[in-house]
Motif scaffolding. Structure first.
Motif, PDB file in Angstrom:
ATOM      1  N   UNK A 133      42.171  20.328  38.376  1.00 37.93           N
ATOM      2  CA  UNK A 133      43.075  20.662  37.070  1.00 37.93           C
ATOM      3  C   UNK A 133      41.753  21.009  36.043  1.00 37.93           C
ATOM      4  N   UNK A 134      42.080  22.067  34.918  1.00 44.00           N
ATOM      5  CA  UNK A 134      41.039  21.751  34.057  1.00 44.00           C
ATOM      6  C   UNK A 134      41.557  22.759  32.238  1.00 44.00           C
ATOM      7  N   UNK A 135      40.975  21.852  31.473  1.00 44.43           N
ATOM      8  CA  UNK A 135      41.306  22.303  30.035  1.00 44.43           C
ATOM      9  C   UNK A 135      41.175  23.392  29.600  1.00 44.43           C
ATOM     10  N   UNK A 147      46.128  10.986  32.100  1.00 38.95           N
ATOM     11  CA  UNK A 147      45.793  10.911  33.298  1.00 38.95           C
ATOM     12  C   UNK A 147      44.293  11.684  34.128  1.00 38.95           C
ATOM     13  N   UNK A 148      44.760  11.563  35.445  1.00 38.10           N
ATOM     14  CA  UNK A 148      43.529  11.718  36.259  1.00 38.10           C
ATOM     15  C   UNK A 148      42.338  13.069  35.528  1.00 38.10           C
ATOM     16  N   UNK A 159      48.055  14.574  40.494  1.00 46.49           N
ATOM     17  CA  UNK A 159      48.340  14.926  41.510  1.00 46.49           C
ATOM     18  C   UNK A 159      49.312  16.205  41.868  1.00 46.49           C
ATOM     19  N   UNK A 160      50.634  16.201  40.898  1.00 48.55           N
ATOM     20  CA  UNK A 160      51.898  17.089  41.043  1.00 48.55           C
ATOM     21  C   UNK A 160      51.289  18.634  40.825  1.00 48.55           C
ATOM     22  N   UNK A 161      50.357  19.209  40.264  1.00 45.35           N
ATOM     23  CA  UNK A 161      49.730  19.977  39.898  1.00 45.35           C
ATOM     24  C   UNK A 161      49.181  20.825  40.892  1.00 45.35           C
ATOM     25  N   UNK A 162      47.774  19.706  41.184  1.00 45.73           N
ATOM     26  CA  UNK A 162      47.125  19.859  42.873  1.00 45.73           C
ATOM     27  C   UNK A 162      48.114  21.024  43.322  1.00 45.73           C
TER      28      UNK A 162
END
Ligand SMILES: Cc1ncc(COP(=O)(O)O)c(C=O)c1O
Length: 393
Positions: A96-98, A65-66, A71-74
């Motif tokens: 979003x990060x790991x 993914x990006x 985008x849904x989670x951002x």
């Protein structure tokens, strides 16, 4: 023998993982281990969230993914924060990060130059110091004192700020001491950062584990876009430590800079986990209320029990799920070398895992132990009983 690099030797390891490995080894041998070690909630993610993850895998979210996240989670993160704190964060201001750990690592990498001054609370989560050393920054410790309820206070920070100050790291509720910050200190500090042009890395991952009152976020201050790098994640509130999902809120220029570093390091966070996490945020946190009540009871119980041991001095945590008692008098009375020997003996002789305070601070951790009270009440009682019986032996 392969020779490892000089740069890699600058990183310090988080010792809770060492103790996790040791306790798993003991468990494998059949020892009945009670672990106050690693900071991991003892509850599973809610069943509906696990179901969302399965559905996301079934519907094909198994690829890349990006780098800055789906985008849904951002969007879900920005909606969630806006609802929670009455602010107006935009999805482009979220990455979003790991895990929150990666959020901190890439943020410090993006913001610090070798030689920059960075103020770090002491004691603190060891990652901040490790990454600052890795970069070659100049670390200034902000010593927290039990006498001041271990608070991160504006006045104490102001005294440490110089023209070379580039960053201050905040963590509240704090790991390992469980203190929170007062609203006036947060507000005054953001003002100071704005005037003096330094950045605040604000790790607020325990924002839902607050036992009295409500968390006041750096994002609720007027200048956050100019000075704040906000970190949070799904590990603690959602019990999703293994899903490796964290997030950052910062101004959009900084967020776009993170993309390259994240891309080099891990490409993107796990995609199906992100889809599930987005839905989890949309569902809200009603299910978390009983968990918070349960953790408050545990906090009260462990504080009472530790406080009843003669020679132990302990601050009652206001948040997170850690308690940081001072065993100095006991260590002396028992003729032990230090808190490390105490932690080792409790593990080997009683199967009780606690972390030495010096895993969180070279000086302020001396004589201290850190207990994570993410364990059932009966295990808290059993664990403290074992410690008491060892002390009496
Ligand atoms: C203060 C603090 N920040 C960050 C983290 C890391 O969280 P994550 O699992 O999201 O990497 C922890 C984990 O113990 C923590 O205590």
């Amino acid at each position: 023998m392969l020779k490892t690099s000089h740069i890699s030797s600058k990183l310090g390891a988080e010792e809770s993982f060492v103790y996790l490995a040791r306790s798993l080894e003991l468990k494998k041998k059949g020892v009945d281990v009670i672990s106050f070690g690693i900071g991991q909630p003892d509850f599973q993610p809610p069943p509906h969230v696990i179901e969302y993850a399965k559905q996301a895998m079934d519907s094909g979210f198994n690829g890349y993914g990006p780098s800055l996240g789906m985008p849904e989670l951002r969007e879900a993160v920005s909606d969630f924060i806006n609802e929670e704190y009455g602010v107006d964060v935009k999805p482009e201001e979220v990455a979003i990060t790991a895990g929150a750990k990666a959020a901190i690592f890439i943020g410090m990498l993006a913001l610090l130059e070798p030689g920059d001054e960075v103020i770090i609370p002491d004691p603190a989560y060891p990652l901040y110091e490790s990454v600052a050393r890795f970069i070659g920054a100049n670390i200034i410790f902000l010593r927290l004192h039990r006498g001041n309820n271990y608070k991160i206070r504006y006045e104490d920070i102001e005294r440490l700020v110089t023209n070379r100050t580039r960053m201050i790291v905040l963590n509240y509720p704090e790991n390992p001491v469980g203190s929170t910050m007062d609203q006036r200190d947060v507000e005054a500090l953001v003002d100071l950062a704005y005037k003096k042009n330094f950045v605040i890395v604000s790790d607020e991952i325990y924002d839902h584990f607050v036992y009295e009152g409500k968390h006041f976020s750096t994002l609720q201050t007027p200048y956050w876009r100019d000075v704040v790098y906000y970190v949070n994640g799904f590990s603690k509130t959602f019990g999703m430590t293994g899903w490796r999902l964290g997030y950052v809120v910062a101004n959009r220029d900084l967020i776009s800079k993170l993309s390259v570093i994240a891309n080099n390091m891990y490409s993107c966070p796990v995609t199906f986990a992100q889809i599930a996490a987005a839905k989890a945020l949309q569902d809200g946190l009603e299910w978390f209320k009983p968990i918070l009540n349960q953790y408050r009871k545990r906090r009260d119980l462990i504080h009472r029990h530790l406080g009843s041991i003669k020679g132990v001095h302990v601050f009652k945590p206001e948040g997170a799920f850690y308690i940081f008692p001072d065993f100095t008098e006991i260590i002396k009375a028992k003729g032990l070398k230090d808190e490390r020997e105490l932690a080792d003996r409790l593990l080997e002789e009683k199967g009780v895992v606690v972390l030495p305070g010096t895993a969180f601070s070279k000086d302020a951790g001396k004589g201290h132990l850190r207990f994570a009270f993410a364990v059932r009440e009966e295990d808290i009682e059993k664990g403290i009983e074992r410690i008491k019986s060892w002390l009496e032996s």
